[in-house]
Design an enzyme around this catalytic site. Structure first.
Site, PDB file in Angstrom:
ATOM      1  N   SER A  66       0.840  -1.197   0.000  1.00 58.14           N
ATOM      2  CA  SER A  66       0.000   0.000   0.000  1.00 58.14           C
ATOM      3  C   SER A  66       0.876   1.250   0.000  1.00 58.14           C
ATOM      4  O   SER A  66       2.088   1.177   0.218  1.00 58.14           O
ATOM      5  CB  SER A  66      -0.891   0.012   1.241  1.00 58.14           C
ATOM      6  OG  SER A  66      -0.100   0.344   2.369  1.00 58.14           O
ATOM      7  N   LYS A  67       0.219   2.361  -0.243  1.00 56.79           N
ATOM      8  CA  LYS A  67       0.898   3.650  -0.251  1.00 56.79           C
ATOM      9  C   LYS A  67       1.612   3.863   1.088  1.00 56.79           C
ATOM     10  O   LYS A  67       2.721   4.360   1.142  1.00 56.79           O
ATOM     11  CB  LYS A  67      -0.156   4.735  -0.479  1.00 56.79           C
ATOM     12  CG  LYS A  67       0.399   6.094  -0.753  1.00 56.79           C
ATOM     13  CD  LYS A  67      -0.703   7.092  -1.021  1.00 56.79           C
ATOM     14  CE  LYS A  67      -1.143   7.768   0.245  1.00 56.79           C
ATOM     15  NZ  LYS A  67      -2.183   8.765   0.072  1.00 56.79           N
ATOM     16  N   ARG A  68       0.955   3.435   2.154  1.00 57.84           N
ATOM     17  CA  ARG A  68       1.535   3.609   3.489  1.00 57.84           C
ATOM     18  C   ARG A  68       2.816   2.791   3.677  1.00 57.84           C
ATOM     19  O   ARG A  68       3.731   3.222   4.354  1.00 57.84           O
ATOM     20  CB  ARG A  68       0.516   3.266   4.574  1.00 57.84           C
ATOM     21  CG  ARG A  68      -0.026   4.515   5.253  1.00 57.84           C
ATOM     22  CD  ARG A  68      -1.245   4.233   6.082  1.00 57.84           C
ATOM     23  NE  ARG A  68      -2.392   3.958   5.211  1.00 57.84           N
ATOM     24  CZ  ARG A  68      -3.120   2.857   5.256  1.00 57.84           C
ATOM     25  NH1 ARG A  68      -2.850   1.920   6.123  1.00 57.84           N
ATOM     26  NH2 ARG A  68      -4.144   2.699   4.438  1.00 57.84           N
TER      27      ARG A  68
END
Ligand code: GLU
Length: 506
Positions: A261-263
């Site tokens: 994910s982006k995180r």
């Protein structure tokens, strides 16, 4: 000749930056289309007004352009099935939703947001479907005359699919093989919203049909929606035209636990988006592969290898080669772990392979952004040839080549001063005179005459080579010192020796 039997699409919703998994979906669509002389279509699925983010569509188009994966039909270039933006096709979806209602495969639902909210509170894990639809206010639970009244009065309503009971929906996925679903586990998805906009589920099926899509490749996260789509193809009477499906495996976190994910990128210090994304809604900026110094060739190459290989050990592929060698059969079912170190390896390899013209263009942009003025392309070419083996990211060019564009202001004096003596000063003074008379300015001759002078002065190479390097670049780094000298040119080398002597003898 164009093959009319292969029409594939990338159908993003313009809701934010493009995740590398999204670009891989574009890539596999593109490769399949080109391999079979088919058509690659870009369709913007912007029917969810709440999730729409300003600038996202332009960003997606720019991204495709950067990667060299331009669409044959799109909102930009148009095409025989225009418009390619679903919001501009709004008027055509209702007819299909109404047709489904007429045949008993869908129904009107009048529940207000408050009523739905209340129901969700009362019933844990509430699903609007078989188990509860009769407790709700819809055309299946209400008497016909009441439904007519509500419709006549223009009461806001949605249209929902009526999921059948106890059926098994199955299809043959090109990657995953036979996949089946139990209809009892799927809820009655909204097809047409109260504002008349279709939801993704209706729009994707209608448009895949109208645009004559032959193969639909998308991320594995869409697999749970597949039974709804299969039913719509069947209920709308289009089953024979249904595309062949392939759900692409996920790109996983480096440890293999879950979707990247982006995180994760922010946490682990690498980009997840193709290009830097400035979110107009949140004001947040997310850095991209392009901006940190990836070449599109490398980005495409590494994405292709996330879940695909050609059956040999070959790892470096150009886009043309990928088109030639690509096959759906060689896409693996399992998710592919993302490894940033490996990603950088691809980039370094591609930088080494890049032709001079491209390398100049790319490095010039980085240097200019760093405030370095490059006036002479052939000089930059010489410089990049000398340092390109050291570059992992294009942005590394500054760190590895700044001294070709300005004199060092600081020197690693600890490495020279303690051992400095009169003999060395004299050596460099003689060297200046010798260099002034040099006609052939090249690395080999420079090295030879330097060594001859060393012998004449009774010095060892170690006594003068390192000081010479530090005079030219400031420290113990850089390529072969005579290559640096050859590139810098006579006047500049002499000026740097003079400046260095002053610093070393102060
Ligand atoms: N609009 C969907 C998305 O945002 C497309 C999914 C599909 O390809 O069916 O990814």
């Amino acid at each position: 000749m164009l093959n009319p039997n292969v029409r594939v699409r990338f159908a993003p919703s313009p809701t934010g930056g493009l995740h590398l998994g999204g670009v891989r979906t574009v890539l596999f669509n593109y490769l399949f289309a080109k391999k079979h002389n088919g058509t690659f279509i870009l369709r913007i699925e912007d029917t969810d007004q709440n999730r729409y983010v300003e600038g996202a569509e332009e960003y997606i188009i720019e991204c495709l352009k950067w990667c060299g994966l331009n669409a044959d039909e799109s909102p930009v270039v148009g095409g025989p099935f225009a418009p390619y933006r679903q919001s501009e096709r709004k008027a055509l979806y209702r007819e299909y939703a109404e047709k489904l209602v007429m045949h008993g495969h869908a129904y009107y639902a009048f529940d207000t947001p408050e009523e739905l909210e209340q129901k969700r509170k009362d019933v844990p894990n509430f699903q609007y479907g078989m188990a509860h639809r009769n407790e709700m206010r819809n055309s299946l639970s209400l008497p016909e005359h009441e439904v007519d009244q509500l419709l006549d009065a223009g009461t806001p309503h949605v249209i929902r699919i009526k999921m059948p009971e106890d059926e098994t929906i199955s299809f043959n996925d090109m990657i995953r093989g036979y996949v089946s679903f139990d209809t009892n586990t799927v809820d009655d998805k909204v097809l047409l919203k109260a504002d008349g906009m279709p939801t993704y589920h209706l729009a994707v099926v209608v448009d895949d049909f109208l645009m004559q899509i032959s193969h639909a490749f998308r991320g594995e996260e869409w697999l749970p929606s597949a039974p709804v789509h299969m039913l719509l193809w069947e209920y709308l009477g289009w089953k024979d035209s249904m595309p062949q499906w392939a759900h692409l495996p996920l790109i996983l976190k480096p440890d293999g636990h879950g979707k990247l994910s982006k995180r994760d990128g922010a946490r682990l210090g690498f980009p997840v988006y193709a290009m830097t994304w400035d979110d107009a809604k949140s004001g947040e900026q997310t850095e991209g592969f392009r901006e940190i110094g990836f070449l599109p060739e490398a980005f495409i190459n590494l994405l292709a290898m996330l879940g695909w290989n050609d059956g040999t050990d070959q790892e470096i592929f150009s886009l043309d080669e990928l088109v030639e060698k690509f096959s759906m059969e060689r896409i693996s079912k399992a998710g592919a772990k993302f490894d940033f170190e490996k990603a950088k390896w691809y980039n370094a390899e591609w930088i080494k392979k890049l032709d001079a013209e491209r390398l100049i263009k790319e490095t010039k942009a980085v240097l200019t952004a760093k405030g370095v003025t490059v006036t002479d392309n052939s000089y930059l070419q010489t410089v990049t040839e000398l340092v390109k083996d050291r570059l992992v990211l294009l942005t590394d060019i500054y760190e590895h080549a700044w001294y070709f564009f300005k004199q060092p202001d600081e020197y690693d004096l600890n490495s020279v001063k303690p051992k400095w003596n009169e003999a060395k000063t004299e050596f460099f003074q003689t060297l200046i005179t010798q260099l002034q008379q040099t006609a052939d300015w090249n690395a080999v001759d420079l090295e030879n005459s330097f060594k001859v002078l060393l012998t004449e002065k009774g010095l060892k190479p170690g006594d003068a080579m390192l000081p010479f390097r530090i005079m030219l670049v400031g420290g113990k780094f850089g390529p072969h010192v005579f290559d640096i000298a050859a590139a810098l040119g006579k006047d500049e080398v002499i000026a740097r020796i003079e400046k260095g002597l002053t610093a070393f003898t102060a």
